[in-house]
Design a protein around this motif. Structure first.
Motif, short mmCIF file in Angstrom:
data_model
loop_
_atom_site.label_atom_id
_atom_site.label_comp_id
_atom_site.label_asym_id
_atom_site.label_seq_id
_atom_site.Cartn_x
_atom_site.Cartn_y
_atom_site.Cartn_z
N HIS A 179 0.79 -1.18 0.05
CA HIS A 179 -0.05 0.04 -0.08
C HIS A 179 0.79 1.31 -0.04
CE1 HIS A 179 -3.71 -2.44 1.03
NE2 HIS A 179 -4.44 -1.48 0.56
N LYS A 216 2.69 8.47 4.83
CA LYS A 216 1.72 9.10 5.75
C LYS A 216 1.00 8.11 6.55
CE LYS A 216 1.21 13.55 3.49
NZ LYS A 216 0.41 14.56 2.75
N ARG A 261 -1.70 8.35 8.37
CA ARG A 261 -3.29 8.40 8.10
C ARG A 261 -3.64 7.80 7.09
NH1 ARG A 261 -5.83 14.21 8.86
NH2 ARG A 261 -4.67 14.03 10.87
N ALA A 262 -3.13 8.06 6.01
CA ALA A 262 -3.47 7.65 4.32
C ALA A 262 -3.46 5.97 4.42
CB ALA A 262 -2.58 8.19 3.36
N LYS A 312 -3.49 4.07 7.15
CA LYS A 312 -4.56 3.38 8.18
C LYS A 312 -5.84 3.46 7.58
CE LYS A 312 -6.54 2.68 12.12
NZ LYS A 312 -6.12 1.26 12.76
N GLU A 313 -6.29 4.33 6.47
CA GLU A 313 -7.66 4.57 5.89
C GLU A 313 -7.49 3.37 4.87
OE1 GLU A 313 -7.61 8.33 4.19
OE2 GLU A 313 -8.36 9.50 6.14
N ALA A 314 -6.54 2.97 4.31
CA ALA A 314 -6.58 1.88 3.41
C ALA A 314 -6.58 0.43 4.14
CB ALA A 314 -5.11 2.26 2.50
N PRO A 350 -7.69 -0.16 7.72
CA PRO A 350 -8.15 0.04 9.08
C PRO A 350 -8.08 -0.93 10.29
CG PRO A 350 -9.98 -0.49 7.54
CD PRO A 350 -8.68 -0.37 6.65
N HIS A 351 -7.90 -2.18 9.80
CA HIS A 351 -7.62 -3.19 10.61
C HIS A 351 -6.18 -3.24 11.45
CE1 HIS A 351 -5.66 -4.72 7.04
NE2 HIS A 351 -5.15 -5.86 7.82
N SER A 357 -3.18 -1.27 13.31
CA SER A 357 -2.92 -0.03 14.40
C SER A 357 -1.97 0.87 13.65
CB SER A 357 -2.51 -0.48 15.51
OG SER A 357 -1.18 -1.29 15.54
N TYR A 358 -2.32 2.12 14.14
CA TYR A 358 -0.88 3.00 13.78
C TYR A 358 0.63 2.53 14.04
CZ TYR A 358 -4.13 6.89 12.42
OH TYR A 358 -5.03 7.52 11.71
#
Length: 340
Positions: A306, A314, A316-317, A319-321, A323-324, A326-327
């Motif tokens: 990804h 980034k 956030r980007a 994480k959105e791709a 979502p399962h 963790s940061y």
């Protein structure tokens, strides 16, 4: 101009993913999780902490000038390099730097070297002179060094000069950087030039010259280990072999003893997010870091895919791709991905 090109080249590596202060924190050697992680993500080890005393006002002046001259643009709080900026750095190179392993300590070496050179230059004439270095620690070190090597021996003096000259000749830096190294030295009947004098002589801004000077110091010290034992003796305890920051090292010791992240945070009385920063730094620096304890191989590959497909680091980007994930897991994979 060199400082300008170096800043733009690093923003180009960030690929429109970091703000204007990112390079400042990199040059200062900020030990935050973000800066340390960026060192690995964008392969910026050579430039970490190369100017630890850099003034923020001075840096901001350069950024404003870069924006005015349209080398960079501020977009959504991030910096992007313009076509004009890419043209500026098309053939730009910045060899010699090894900031990750020196972090400002190279100047200790140069103070020692300067005093030795001054002493040897006065030796044929007189031993009464005002030391170029007044620092007591430097004077004591140099005194011990000279006594150990029997500095009044013609053989030592000849070898010292030959080895220093050899290092400068083979240094993988610009001729300008080598000249700065020499011009900063003082000897019998000749004082080292000030940065203002050098700026006028080379028609270059002071910060650019200081950066070039640092690149030469790094190259000389590193080469001395194999090619100049007398010079290498002046670099004792200068190069940092333990690349982890001090706090991260303590976390690493506990982790490899079997402590979990949560146990380490409790034991050290630190926030979990701080320990996560330490783990990201460990993943970046330790090829044997057990990433699989935190992220499965399949998930790690997914994160890497990804990041490549989206051309971004980034969080956030990503994480959105995914979502399962963790940061923390994403950060660990990105950090290990950046390990050289």
């Amino acid at each position: 101009m060199f400082a300008t090109q170096l800043i733009v080249s690093i923003f180009a590596r960030y690929n429109n993913q970091r703000g204007a202060s990112a390079v400042y924190h990199l040059f200062k050697g900020k030990k935050s999780g973000q800066t340390i992680q960026d060192v690995g993500l964008f392969q910026l080890h050579p430039f970490f902490s190369i100017t630890p005393k850099l003034d923020k006002t001075q840096y901001d002046t350069y950024i404003e000038k870069l924006i005015q001259e349209q080398f960079i643009l501020l977009t959504d709080e991030n910096v992007s390099v313009t076509e004009k900026g890419y043209a500026l750095i098309e053939n730009f190179q910045a060899p010699g730097f090894d900031g990750w392993h020196f972090r400002g300590r190279e100047h200790i070496f140069f103070r020692r070297l300067s005093l030795v050179v001054q002493t040897l230059s006065f030796l044929p004439h007189t031993m009464r002179f005002i030391p170029i270095e007044r620092d007591g620690t430097t004077q004591r070190f140099v005194k011990g060094y000279l006594q150990y090597h029997e500095f009044q021996s013609v053989s030592f003096q000849r070898q010292f000069a030959q080895q220093l000259q050899h290092l400068l000749m083979r240094a993988n830096v610009s001729d300008c950087a080598k000249q700065l190294f020499v011009y900063r030295l003082s000897g019998y009947g000749e004082s080292g030039l000030t940065w203002h004098q050098l700026s006028e002589q080379f028609d270059e801004d002071v910060w650019s010259l200081q950066l070039l000077f640092v690149s030469c110091l790094h190259s000389v010290i590193n080469d001395a280990r194999e090619h100049a034992p007398l010079i290498h003796d002046l670099a004792q305890q200068i190069r940092i072999e333990q690349v982890l920051t001090q706090s991260t090292q303590k976390t690493a010791e506990l982790f490899y003893k079997g402590y979990t992240l949560e146990q380490i945070a409790q034991y050290r009385r630190l926030k979990g997010s701080t320990i996560e920063d330490h783990f990201a730094e460990m993943a970046m620096n330790d090829p044997q870091f057990p990433l699989h304890q935190f992220v499965s191989e399949a998930d790690a590959q997914t994160i890497k895919q990804h990041a490549k497909a989206l051309n971004t680091t980034k969080l956030r980007a990503l994480k959105e791709a995914m979502p399962h994930m963790s940061y923390f897991q994403i950060r660990l994979v990105l950090a290990s991905k950046g390990e050289s």
